[in-house]
Design a protein around this motif. Structure first.
Motif, PDB file in Angstrom:
ATOM      1  N   THR A  16      13.481  -1.977  -0.223  1.00  0.00           N
ATOM      2  CA  THR A  16      12.844  -1.341  -1.384  1.00  0.00           C
ATOM      3  C   THR A  16      11.326  -1.538  -1.350  1.00  0.00           C
ATOM      4  N   ALA A  17      10.878  -2.758  -1.002  1.00  0.00           N
ATOM      5  CA  ALA A  17       9.444  -3.042  -0.935  1.00  0.00           C
ATOM      6  C   ALA A  17       8.757  -2.214   0.134  1.00  0.00           C
ATOM      7  N   VAL A  18       9.416  -2.074   1.294  1.00  0.00           N
ATOM      8  CA  VAL A  18       8.849  -1.237   2.363  1.00  0.00           C
ATOM      9  C   VAL A  18       8.775   0.218   1.912  1.00  0.00           C
ATOM     10  N   SER A  19       9.860   0.673   1.237  1.00  0.00           N
ATOM     11  CA  SER A  19       9.884   2.074   0.765  1.00  0.00           C
ATOM     12  C   SER A  19       8.749   2.354  -0.229  1.00  0.00           C
ATOM     13  N   LEU A  20       8.374   1.341  -0.985  1.00  0.00           N
ATOM     14  CA  LEU A  20       7.296   1.517  -1.959  1.00  0.00           C
ATOM     15  C   LEU A  20       5.917   1.310  -1.333  1.00  0.00           C
ATOM     16  N   SER A  21       5.772   0.268  -0.513  1.00  0.00           N
ATOM     17  CA  SER A  21       4.446  -0.099  -0.014  1.00  0.00           C
ATOM     18  C   SER A  21       3.883   0.909   0.994  1.00  0.00           C
ATOM     19  N   ILE A  22       4.719   1.485   1.844  1.00  0.00           N
ATOM     20  CA  ILE A  22       4.218   2.413   2.876  1.00  0.00           C
ATOM     21  C   ILE A  22       3.644   3.695   2.268  1.00  0.00           C
ATOM     22  N   PRO A  23       4.429   4.404   1.411  1.00  0.00           N
ATOM     23  CA  PRO A  23       3.839   5.634   0.850  1.00  0.00           C
ATOM     24  C   PRO A  23       2.633   5.376  -0.049  1.00  0.00           C
ATOM     25  N   ILE A  24       2.662   4.263  -0.826  1.00  0.00           N
ATOM     26  CA  ILE A  24       1.521   3.956  -1.694  1.00  0.00           C
ATOM     27  C   ILE A  24       0.293   3.618  -0.848  1.00  0.00           C
ATOM     28  N   SER A  25       0.508   2.831   0.223  1.00  0.00           N
ATOM     29  CA  SER A  25      -0.611   2.488   1.118  1.00  0.00           C
ATOM     30  C   SER A  25      -1.170   3.733   1.808  1.00  0.00           C
ATOM     31  N   ALA A  26      -0.259   4.641   2.152  1.00  0.00           N
ATOM     32  CA  ALA A  26      -0.705   5.890   2.769  1.00  0.00           C
ATOM     33  C   ALA A  26      -1.564   6.690   1.801  1.00  0.00           C
ATOM     34  N   ILE A  28      -3.359   5.378  -0.650  1.00  0.00           N
ATOM     35  CA  ILE A  28      -4.643   4.675  -0.773  1.00  0.00           C
ATOM     36  C   ILE A  28      -5.560   5.020   0.401  1.00  0.00           C
ATOM     37  N   TYR A  29      -4.972   5.040   1.618  1.00  0.00           N
ATOM     38  CA  TYR A  29      -5.763   5.371   2.812  1.00  0.00           C
ATOM     39  C   TYR A  29      -6.295   6.805   2.741  1.00  0.00           C
ATOM     40  N   PHE A  30      -5.447   7.688   2.162  1.00  0.00           N
ATOM     41  CA  PHE A  30      -5.881   9.089   2.037  1.00  0.00           C
ATOM     42  C   PHE A  30      -7.082   9.195   1.101  1.00  0.00           C
ATOM     43  N   LEU A  31      -7.068   8.391   0.024  1.00  0.00           N
ATOM     44  CA  LEU A  31      -8.183   8.425  -0.931  1.00  0.00           C
ATOM     45  C   LEU A  31      -9.397   7.647  -0.418  1.00  0.00           C
ATOM     46  N   ASN A  32      -9.086   6.565   0.303  1.00  0.00           N
ATOM     47  CA  ASN A  32     -10.186   5.738   0.819  1.00  0.00           C
ATOM     48  C   ASN A  32      -9.819   5.284   2.233  1.00  0.00           C
ATOM     49  N   PRO A  33     -10.223   6.070   3.242  1.00  0.00           N
ATOM     50  CA  PRO A  33      -9.796   5.798   4.623  1.00  0.00           C
ATOM     51  C   PRO A  33     -10.449   4.543   5.206  1.00  0.00           C
ATOM     52  N   ASP A  34      -9.976   3.373   4.692  1.00  0.00           N
ATOM     53  CA  ASP A  34     -10.453   2.078   5.189  1.00  0.00           C
ATOM     54  C   ASP A  34      -9.211   1.253   5.545  1.00  0.00           C
ATOM     55  N   TRP A  35      -9.048   0.990   6.835  1.00  0.00           N
ATOM     56  CA  TRP A  35      -7.824   0.315   7.291  1.00  0.00           C
ATOM     57  C   TRP A  35      -7.675  -1.072   6.686  1.00  0.00           C
ATOM     58  N   ARG A  36      -8.776  -1.751   6.526  1.00  0.00           N
ATOM     59  CA  ARG A  36      -8.714  -3.116   6.001  1.00  0.00           C
ATOM     60  C   ARG A  36      -8.169  -3.118   4.574  1.00  0.00           C
ATOM     61  N   THR A  38      -6.458  -0.756   3.167  1.00  0.00           N
ATOM     62  CA  THR A  38      -5.076  -0.216   3.192  1.00  0.00           C
ATOM     63  C   THR A  38      -4.063  -1.302   3.548  1.00  0.00           C
ATOM     64  N   ILE A  39      -4.392  -2.120   4.584  1.00  0.00           N
ATOM     65  CA  ILE A  39      -3.460  -3.192   5.006  1.00  0.00           C
ATOM     66  C   ILE A  39      -3.308  -4.243   3.921  1.00  0.00           C
ATOM     67  N   ILE A  40      -4.446  -4.621   3.286  1.00  0.00           N
ATOM     68  CA  ILE A  40      -4.377  -5.607   2.205  1.00  0.00           C
ATOM     69  C   ILE A  40      -3.543  -5.069   1.050  1.00  0.00           C
ATOM     70  N   ALA A  41      -3.784  -3.806   0.698  1.00  0.00           N
ATOM     71  CA  ALA A  41      -3.027  -3.175  -0.395  1.00  0.00           C
ATOM     72  C   ALA A  41      -1.539  -3.105  -0.058  1.00  0.00           C
ATOM     73  N   CYS A  42      -1.268  -2.772   1.193  1.00  0.00           N
ATOM     74  CA  CYS A  42       0.142  -2.678   1.631  1.00  0.00           C
ATOM     75  C   CYS A  42       0.837  -4.029   1.502  1.00  0.00           C
ATOM     76  N   CYS A  43       0.141  -5.117   1.932  1.00  0.00           N
ATOM     77  CA  CYS A  43       0.724  -6.461   1.858  1.00  0.00           C
ATOM     78  C   CYS A  43       0.954  -6.867   0.403  1.00  0.00           C
ATOM     79  N   ILE A  44      -0.027  -6.574  -0.458  1.00  0.00           N
ATOM     80  CA  ILE A  44       0.109  -6.940  -1.874  1.00  0.00           C
ATOM     81  C   ILE A  44       1.264  -6.177  -2.515  1.00  0.00           C
TER      82      ILE A  44
END
Length: 351
Positions: A16-26, A28-36, A38-44
């Motif tokens: 469930t966490a993976v299903s939520l974190s991947i699309p949300i992180s994607a 975030i990256y679309f709005l702000n293309p910064d990998w760092r 995006t990865i932090i947001a994905c982990c949180i």
């Protein structure tokens, strides 16, 4: 990946966490293309989602499952069980919990079936016991009342009635004695005084004691040809005498006119002997064989009561042989005859 098995709470939380974190992180990256970022947001998002889902599952679902386990085992949880509920149970998948509950249900079903079967036997036993007690008691009552109402003054019937009453009293006493003996055997209170003795000699003694009954029906009692060689067993001689008297007496009671009762003894191995009592009587139906050693069980109620006996003889035989650590069995065919067999220990050296 998890085919054929339900997910554990941890696995379900992670999925469930993976299903939520991947699309949300994607997003975030679309709005702000910064990998760092995006990865932090994905982990949180993953950590927060995992913790929240796991808390909900354990707090709501597994609290119910814990309650189910407590209900099915119906015991106050020990410290060990509390540790199990807190640490081991949450690791189980729903399928494993379901299997536990199904196993419990099958065990309870088997226990209920055994209880129902025992209850049926108990009711039948009480019914048979009531009948066995009622028959001689009512007979005694009838004879006594008749004597008190005037028959006592009639010399032609008073002695006959008194003899009949005495006969029924003896039957009642024998029934109570047999019940008492079975109860002692079942409780293990009957001591066995084992000794070495030759089984054929004991069989001959029993034949002699029952010869008058056998002669009344012209029944021949013999030791099987080839079994005459003395064989020594180690057992309680008087208890085995009782077994042989019951078995041979039954063979005579239910034997045919001009029939035959045959005893045989065989060495099975270095430790056991097989003793068999066979007859060419009326035989016993296959449907009765499994229950023939039960208390008061009769294959033919009318004929059994006509020939007498308490209905406990075979049950006593079974308990005596089992007290020796052995078994008794029956082979029988209707209109061919019956063979009762039991095993005993071979002779014990130094006795």
């Amino acid at each position: 990946m998890f085919a054929g098995k339900s997910l554990s709470p941890q696995q379900l939380s992670a999925v469930t966490a993976v299903s939520l974190s991947i699309p949300i992180s994607a997003g975030i990256y679309f709005l702000n293309p910064d990998w760092r970022i995006t990865i932090i947001a994905c982990c949180i998002i993953f950590a927060g989602s995992y913790g929240l889902v796991l808390f909900i599952l354990q707090g709501f679902i597994y609290r119910k499952i814990k309650l189910i386990y407590k209900l099915i085992y119906q015991t106050k949880a020990s410290k060990r069980e509390e540790f199990y509920y807190k640490n081991i149970l949450p690791q189980k998948s729903i399928d494993e919990v379901r299997e536990d509950v199904e196993n419990w249900a099958q065990q309870r079903k088997a226990e209920i079936e055994v209880l129902q079967k025992n209850e049926a036997y108990r009711k039948e036993f009480l019914q048979n016991l009531s009948h066995e007690l009622r028959t001689p008691i009512f007979a005694i009552q009838g004879y006594v009342h008749t004597l008190l109402n005037g028959a006592l003054e009639n010399p032609e019937v008073n002695k006959k009635f008194l003899n009949n009453a005495s006969h029924n009293i003896d039957r009642l006493v024998n029934l109570v004695d047999d019940l008492d003996e079975i109860a002692k055997l079942e409780r293990g209170e009957q001591q066995l005084y084992k000794e070495n003795f030759i089984i054929q000699d004991l069989v001959k003694e029993v034949f002699e004691s029952l010869s008058i009954k056998a002669d009344e029906k012209s029944i021949r009692m013999i030791i099987k040809k080839g079994c005459e060689q003395p064989l020594t067993v180690f057992a309680d001689k008087e208890k085995i005498r009782q077994v042989l008297i019951n078995l041979i007496d039954n063979s005579i009671k239910y034997g045919k006119q001009n029939g035959e009762v045959e005893a045989s003894a065989y060495k099975i191995d270095g430790k056991r002997m097989l003793i068999e009592i066979s007859d060419d009587g009326f035989g016993i139906g296959e449907e009765h064989i499994a229950r023939i050693f039960e208390r008061f069980y009769r294959t033919d109620h009318a004929r059994s009561r006509k020939v007498g006996g308490s209905g406990l003889g075979l049950a006593i035989c079974k308990h005596i042989i089992e007290a020796h650590g052995h078994t008794i069995h029956l082979r029988s065919t209707v209109d061919v005859g019956s063979t009762f067999g039991f095993t005993l220990d071979n002779n014990k050296e130094g006795q």
